[in-house]
Design a protein around this motif. Structure first.
Motif, PDB file in Angstrom:
ATOM      1  N   UNK A 169      42.530  35.658  27.692  1.00 45.67           N
ATOM      2  CA  UNK A 169      41.264  35.390  27.012  1.00 45.67           C
ATOM      3  C   UNK A 169      40.164  35.193  28.045  1.00 45.67           C
ATOM      4  N   UNK A 170      38.965  35.584  27.639  1.00 43.81           N
ATOM      5  CA  UNK A 170      37.815  35.466  28.512  1.00 43.81           C
ATOM      6  C   UNK A 170      37.601  34.013  28.933  1.00 43.81           C
ATOM      7  N   UNK A 207      32.605  45.337  36.433  1.00 45.15           N
ATOM      8  CA  UNK A 207      32.808  44.283  35.440  1.00 45.15           C
ATOM      9  C   UNK A 207      33.652  43.177  36.066  1.00 45.15           C
ATOM     10  N   UNK A 208      33.531  41.970  35.501  1.00 45.31           N
ATOM     11  CA  UNK A 208      34.390  40.871  35.947  1.00 45.31           C
ATOM     12  C   UNK A 208      35.708  40.922  35.179  1.00 45.31           C
ATOM     13  N   UNK A 209      36.738  40.270  35.748  1.00 49.38           N
ATOM     14  CA  UNK A 209      38.071  40.347  35.128  1.00 49.38           C
ATOM     15  C   UNK A 209      38.145  39.748  33.737  1.00 49.38           C
ATOM     16  N   UNK A 210      37.166  38.917  33.402  1.00 45.97           N
ATOM     17  CA  UNK A 210      37.176  38.325  32.066  1.00 45.97           C
ATOM     18  C   UNK A 210      36.365  39.138  31.058  1.00 45.97           C
ATOM     19  N   UNK A 211      35.816  40.268  31.505  1.00 50.32           N
ATOM     20  CA  UNK A 211      34.948  41.044  30.599  1.00 50.32           C
ATOM     21  C   UNK A 211      35.594  42.336  30.107  1.00 50.32           C
ATOM     22  N   UNK A 212      36.767  42.664  30.634  1.00 45.32           N
ATOM     23  CA  UNK A 212      37.266  44.023  30.430  1.00 45.32           C
ATOM     24  C   UNK A 212      38.274  44.205  29.295  1.00 45.32           C
ATOM     25  N   UNK A 217      44.324  41.656  36.300  1.00 44.19           N
ATOM     26  CA  UNK A 217      44.950  40.361  35.997  1.00 44.19           C
ATOM     27  C   UNK A 217      46.332  40.259  36.626  1.00 44.19           C
ATOM     28  N   UNK A 218      46.665  41.256  37.453  1.00 40.54           N
ATOM     29  CA  UNK A 218      47.934  41.221  38.148  1.00 40.54           C
ATOM     30  C   UNK A 218      49.076  41.908  37.414  1.00 40.54           C
ATOM     31  N   UNK A 219      48.833  42.358  36.183  1.00 36.36           N
ATOM     32  CA  UNK A 219      49.913  43.005  35.430  1.00 36.36           C
ATOM     33  C   UNK A 219      50.228  44.381  36.015  1.00 36.36           C
ATOM     34  N   UNK A 256      36.629  47.302  36.409  1.00 33.57           N
ATOM     35  CA  UNK A 256      36.379  46.304  37.455  1.00 33.57           C
ATOM     36  C   UNK A 256      36.006  46.965  38.783  1.00 33.57           C
ATOM     37  N   UNK A 257      36.805  47.963  39.181  1.00 29.59           N
ATOM     38  CA  UNK A 257      36.610  48.554  40.514  1.00 29.59           C
ATOM     39  C   UNK A 257      35.392  49.462  40.597  1.00 29.59           C
TER      40      UNK A 257
END
Lengths: 217, 217
Positions: free
Chosen positions: A164-165, A91-96, A127-129, A86-87
């Motif tokens: 999930x994406x 990539x977007x958070x739903x693609x990784x 995702x904040x984890x 992402x950084x």
DNA sequence: TTATTTTTTTAGATTTGTCTAAATATATAG
DNA sequence: CTATATATTTAGACAAATCTAAAAAAATAA
């Protein structure tokens, strides 16, 4: 060193037991691994032989200390790679997720430490984890599900419990991304859906979605 | 999609045939794969079924167009990851091969293209080897082995044909890194070793080492 | 507490990639 | 051109991870 498959079993057992000290059941593992209970029993025996899980017939499994360390290390790698994707690669958070599922199995302690440094030792993934440090330690910040908030309560979106994406894209479209502040205005008795205000916009979220949004009040 | 093992076979067949249009022999593959000829025969049959190689019994194999594309794509990934490891994570050129051997099997076209961009579309990896572009194209810059240079000839170190950590560390210690300019002063008849001058220092290099240093005159 | 349902395990088979030992083809030497 | 050496393939076996079908244990219901 564990095989790819063994690592996936360890990771899944870890995720199934992290919020819960109970033994993890064969069927639960089978469902997550998309395989059959018989296969799980076979693998459990192997992991037990390697002292990665404690196992008593018909009683499910617990990770041993060694098994937990191995699992946390895989989780650490997964989350660090997600940050990288992402950084650094935009990539977007739903693609990784899927790519990180592969990268998490790369075996090089040196690589992981250097990646961690390259990313400036991030504390959380996209995702904040929380990302465990090299000793496997991380702080479990307490959270509430959006579905548990009461009318009028205000909170900060700090994570999701569904990766999930489709779900993440949905949140993105609603503007419900990490760090956003929201206020719950209405809870609908009928279906449990909630109305919230985010950045001055009124949004309605189904109960099912609200259950997977993690909030710090 | 190919398995890990199939990909490794394709890559090795590619490397064994890239400077040479001959069929690649079973034993040559077995040696590189650190396995037995019988195993190679088995795998070759599988690759032939998948139309990745052309195979006639006892006559060795050729990559098909599809097989070559697959192999080049793996080489592309390997070399891009090596650049990442050296340029971004500060690994030394002798530390990256084994890690890249794992990373090259990560399956995501999108990831490769973004990595390429992140690295500013590098043309060569840390050992001087060319990086194929996304269409598999790359220019094969002509080179000479240091062992083929004549007395008095001057050249630029542009690559190596041996990638072991031991060899690369040795070159590093001698100051023989990519881009350095050298002049050959003496060839020893007795053992074929050569004396060269690099940055005003006189260095003696054995014939075996000189054979693996690639020079552009 | 007996019957039924659910969960888990066992037994035996399958696939992938490997192996050894023996057979066959090709290359080389005299 | 025959004999020997080398390279390759075949046949049959094995380990890993999986499967199906059937048996056994545990949980639930009547």
């Amino acid at each position: 060193m564990q095989s790819f498959t063994e690592e996936n079993y360890l990771k899944i057992i870890y995720h199934l037991s992290v919020n819960n000290d109970q033994a993890v059941q064969t069927n639960a593992i089978a469902e997550k691994m998309q395989t059959k209970a018989a296969s799980v029993t076979d693998m459990i025996k192997k992991l037990a032989d390697k002292q990665l899980v404690d196992y008593k017939k018909y009683q499910g499994v617990h990770l041993t200390q060694t098994g937990r360390q191995a699992a946390i290390n895989i989780v650490r790698k997964h989350r660090l790679w997600e940050v990288f994707l992402v950084e650094k690669l935009n990539f977007k958070w739903d693609e990784v997720h899927d790519i990180a599922e592969e990268l998490e199995h790369i075996n090089s302690a040196e690589l992981v430490e250097r990646l961690d440094e390259f990313l400036s030792f991030p504390k959380n993934d996209p995702h904040g984890d929380p990302i465990p440090d090299k000793h496997g330690k991380f702080d479990a910040v307490p959270f509430t599900k959006l579905s548990k908030l009461k009318t009028g309560e205000k909170g900060l979106i700090m994570g999701v419990s569904e990766h999930s994406s489709a779900f993440l894209k949905h949140l993105e479209k609603l503007g419900l991304t990490l760090g956003k502040t929201l206020t719950l205005t209405t809870i609908t008795d009928f279906d449990g859906s909630v109305e919230i205000i985010v950045e001055d916009k009124k949004i309605s979220v189904t109960r099912e979605v609200a259950k997977h949004i993690l909030i710090r009040i």
